[in-house]
Design a protein around this motif. Sequence first.
Motif, PDB file in Angstrom:
ATOM      1  N   UNK A   1       0.800  -1.228   0.000  1.00  0.00           N
ATOM      2  CA  UNK A   1       0.000   0.000   0.000  1.00  0.00           C
ATOM      3  C   UNK A   1       0.827   1.269   0.000  1.00  0.00           C
ATOM      4  N   UNK A   2       2.024   1.262   0.545  1.00  0.00           N
ATOM      5  CA  UNK A   2       2.847   2.462   0.573  1.00  0.00           C
ATOM      6  C   UNK A   2       2.581   3.321   1.782  1.00  0.00           C
ATOM      7  N   UNK A   3       2.992   2.849   2.965  1.00  0.00           N
ATOM      8  CA  UNK A   3       2.784   3.635   4.188  1.00  0.00           C
ATOM      9  C   UNK A   3       4.023   3.585   5.072  1.00  0.00           C
ATOM     10  N   UNK A   4       5.025   4.390   4.724  1.00  0.00           N
ATOM     11  CA  UNK A   4       6.205   4.467   5.585  1.00  0.00           C
ATOM     12  C   UNK A   4       5.992   5.471   6.712  1.00  0.00           C
ATOM     13  N   UNK A   5       4.762   5.561   7.187  1.00  0.00           N
ATOM     14  CA  UNK A   5       4.381   6.579   8.155  1.00  0.00           C
ATOM     15  C   UNK A   5       3.686   5.938   9.352  1.00  0.00           C
ATOM     16  N   UNK A   6       3.615   6.684  10.423  1.00  0.00           N
ATOM     17  CA  UNK A   6       2.942   6.179  11.598  1.00  0.00           C
ATOM     18  C   UNK A   6       2.365   7.297  12.435  1.00  0.00           C
ATOM     19  N   UNK A   7       1.704   6.921  13.525  1.00  0.00           N
ATOM     20  CA  UNK A   7       1.068   7.900  14.389  1.00  0.00           C
ATOM     21  C   UNK A   7       0.826   7.325  15.766  1.00  0.00           C
ATOM     22  N   UNK A   8       0.613   8.211  16.703  1.00  0.00           N
ATOM     23  CA  UNK A   8       0.141   7.856  18.021  1.00  0.00           C
ATOM     24  C   UNK A   8      -1.364   8.116  18.057  1.00  0.00           C
ATOM     25  N   UNK A   9      -2.183   7.094  18.260  1.00  0.00           N
ATOM     26  CA  UNK A   9      -3.621   7.335  18.374  1.00  0.00           C
ATOM     27  C   UNK A   9      -3.894   8.327  19.502  1.00  0.00           C
ATOM     28  N   UNK A  10      -4.814   9.254  19.260  1.00  0.00           N
ATOM     29  CA  UNK A  10      -5.082  10.317  20.226  1.00  0.00           C
ATOM     30  C   UNK A  10      -6.568  10.416  20.522  1.00  0.00           C
ATOM     31  N   UNK A  11      -6.935  10.185  21.776  1.00  0.00           N
ATOM     32  CA  UNK A  11      -8.331  10.316  22.192  1.00  0.00           C
ATOM     33  C   UNK A  11      -8.645  11.756  22.555  1.00  0.00           C
ATOM     34  N   UNK A  12      -9.814  12.200  22.136  1.00  0.00           N
ATOM     35  CA  UNK A  12     -10.382  13.452  22.647  1.00  0.00           C
ATOM     36  C   UNK A  12     -11.889  13.335  22.580  1.00  0.00           C
ATOM     37  N   UNK A  13     -12.537  13.420  23.743  1.00  0.00           N
ATOM     38  CA  UNK A  13     -13.999  13.453  23.836  1.00  0.00           C
ATOM     39  C   UNK A  13     -14.663  12.197  23.264  1.00  0.00           C
ATOM     40  N   UNK A  14     -13.984  11.048  23.368  1.00  0.00           N
ATOM     41  CA  UNK A  14     -14.589   9.793  22.958  1.00  0.00           C
ATOM     42  C   UNK A  14     -14.300   9.375  21.543  1.00  0.00           C
ATOM     43  N   UNK A  15     -13.525  10.175  20.807  1.00  0.00           N
ATOM     44  CA  UNK A  15     -13.086   9.804  19.468  1.00  0.00           C
ATOM     45  C   UNK A  15     -11.570   9.709  19.472  1.00  0.00           C
ATOM     46  N   UNK A  16     -11.043   8.650  18.880  1.00  0.00           N
ATOM     47  CA  UNK A  16      -9.598   8.513  18.738  1.00  0.00           C
ATOM     48  C   UNK A  16      -9.220   8.910  17.319  1.00  0.00           C
ATOM     49  N   UNK A  17      -8.264   9.822  17.233  1.00  0.00           N
ATOM     50  CA  UNK A  17      -7.838  10.376  15.950  1.00  0.00           C
ATOM     51  C   UNK A  17      -6.484   9.799  15.551  1.00  0.00           C
ATOM     52  N   UNK A  18      -6.358   9.547  14.261  1.00  0.00           N
ATOM     53  CA  UNK A  18      -5.124   9.005  13.699  1.00  0.00           C
ATOM     54  C   UNK A  18      -4.674   9.950  12.591  1.00  0.00           C
ATOM     55  N   UNK A  19      -3.553  10.591  12.786  1.00  0.00           N
ATOM     56  CA  UNK A  19      -3.015  11.495  11.790  1.00  0.00           C
ATOM     57  C   UNK A  19      -1.518  11.256  11.686  1.00  0.00           C
ATOM     58  N   UNK A  20      -0.958  11.293  10.484  1.00  0.00           N
ATOM     59  CA  UNK A  20       0.442  10.936  10.278  1.00  0.00           C
ATOM     60  C   UNK A  20       1.351  11.885  11.055  1.00  0.00           C
ATOM     61  N   UNK A  21       2.201  11.317  11.917  1.00  0.00           N
ATOM     62  CA  UNK A  21       3.075  12.121  12.758  1.00  0.00           C
ATOM     63  C   UNK A  21       4.555  11.843  12.520  1.00  0.00           C
ATOM     64  N   UNK A  22       4.887  10.731  11.906  1.00  0.00           N
ATOM     65  CA  UNK A  22       6.294  10.446  11.657  1.00  0.00           C
ATOM     66  C   UNK A  22       6.443   9.520  10.462  1.00  0.00           C
ATOM     67  N   UNK A  23       7.615   9.550   9.890  1.00  0.00           N
ATOM     68  CA  UNK A  23       8.003   8.564   8.886  1.00  0.00           C
ATOM     69  C   UNK A  23       9.057   7.667   9.512  1.00  0.00           C
ATOM     70  N   UNK A  24       9.438   6.618   8.790  1.00  0.00           N
ATOM     71  CA  UNK A  24      10.386   5.680   9.361  1.00  0.00           C
ATOM     72  C   UNK A  24      11.398   5.223   8.343  1.00  0.00           C
ATOM     73  N   UNK A  25      12.629   5.062   8.795  1.00  0.00           N
ATOM     74  CA  UNK A  25      13.708   4.601   7.921  1.00  0.00           C
ATOM     75  C   UNK A  25      14.348   3.356   8.517  1.00  0.00           C
TER      76      UNK A  25
END
Length: 545
Positions: free
Chosen positions: A420-444
């Motif tokens: 799929x092409x995803x050299x990226x990652x994230x820390x799941x983040x809860x706020x008000x009952x929803x967990x958000x996933x947004x790209x925060x880092x790449x990896x080598x």
Amino acid sequence: MNTTALLKTVASFSITTFLVACGGSSNNNTDGSLIDGRPSGSSPSAPNDNLTFQAGTFVNSDTFKNQCESPRTGPDRFNNNQPFPDVQGSVAAENFYLRSWTNELYLWYDEVEDQDPNLFSTADYFELLKTNELTPAQRPKDNFHFSENTEQYLTRTTAGVTFGYGMSLRSTSNSPPREFRVIDVIPNSPAATAGIQRGMLITAIDGEDFINGGNLDVLNAGLSPRAVGESHVFSMQRFGETTSTNFTMSSANVVSTPVKDTRVVSTPTGDVGYIHFNAHTRPSEAALVNAFEQLEAEGVNDLVLDLRYNGGGLLAVAGEAGYMIAGAAATGGETFYQLVFNDKHTERDPVTGNPLTPTPFFSRSLGFSDALPANRQLPTLNLNRVYILSTERTCSASEAIINGLRGIDIEVVLIGGTTCGKPYGFYPQDNCGTTYFTVQFSGANAKGFGEYPDGFSPSNMPNPRGVTVNGCWVEDDLSRLLGDPEEGMFAAALSHRATGGQCPPIPQQNSKPSVASGLQKTRGGQDIFLTEYPELNNTIMLPPQ
């Protein structure tokens, strides 16, 4: 189930470096996604009245955290029954939190258009908080931006429980004539109990013609049940047959099986191990260790690791898998994955506060579930080569295995299609009952390579999209069960090994991958995972005709 999207808009996305690519470790936070058993960042905040938008000016996200339009009440069962941190707030406060949080941590924060949080619902606003740039192959640069109900997310990742029938479907057409086929079934699920098998074609639901019919209310109700215990009748044709058989299924909470099959195939040149690994979840650690222990005891000479539907998960589990494949001599002191955050965070991980040091190949268990204690020495096959079966659903932490092993010169032979092409990652983040996933880092990897936003492609693939890797392009063979040595991808891996690296011929009629080989959005194809893969919207809705 998430019920917000039509079938035609289902996104193909996946890392889950949880330290996602995907990780999450209660208490020690080794992989970074969870702190004390819940998504990172859950301290309460006082209500904030300063919700005036000024373009380009950002207040610290903690100023707005946990200020909710609808605060949760009662004990939090995922946090030792402590009270929820929520206080009364507003949609605007939730949006201002997401805006500041994105500006602080999003990998491409400087490519996000800054828009007034007061003008949008929270769901709509979050969708705007990402880049609109494209990859070299002209695909969306960020195809991995999503959110999930926090309770559902924690239930799935801690216990492996999801809701549905326990089957995954592949659609090559979601408008008449429709073609939806089963590609995988979870053991002991309603689908498995009913007798559903890989390759079956849906012909009717509750008596309504599925292929050409127009009663979408009935068809969608069957595809996407809204409650546990809903019963629906699916008419299905087995692969290669023309007559239909009725199967009755009742929706249920389904416990996924991250490692579905472990076996040994005897060949004239030695025994070959096979592991069908579907998700880097917390329960997967123990299951994966058990699989490698079995193959270690059998003394296999080679490994076929089936990651064709593995959308990612805990990066730390991927690091364990890499060690168990290659062994101590090859991995000792080597980098499995090096995190790279945005230019605001060059020395420390902005979520954990830890120095940015390389993620190793883990030689000891990390204790992600009660089934396997921490600090147990992991088994290893000590291989210098591994065969990996792949499709466009091979993503995130699965791709990290490929890249990490290539970084220490372990030969990876890719059999199947482009990942799929995803050299990226994230820390799941809860706020008000929803967990958000947004790209925060790449990896080598250990060689500093991590640029594969268009995936990895087998080297003989016509017009490869991604970084080419030694291997063979082979379509996903729905005529046989996964793990069958005669199934197309598995057979190609065994043949490649036996013939010194020769690939099976590519049929002329398939001079390029068909829709069924991956998520070919431009041609209408979709992979639909009704329970196991919430990175795809789990609600399957047929579009209006």
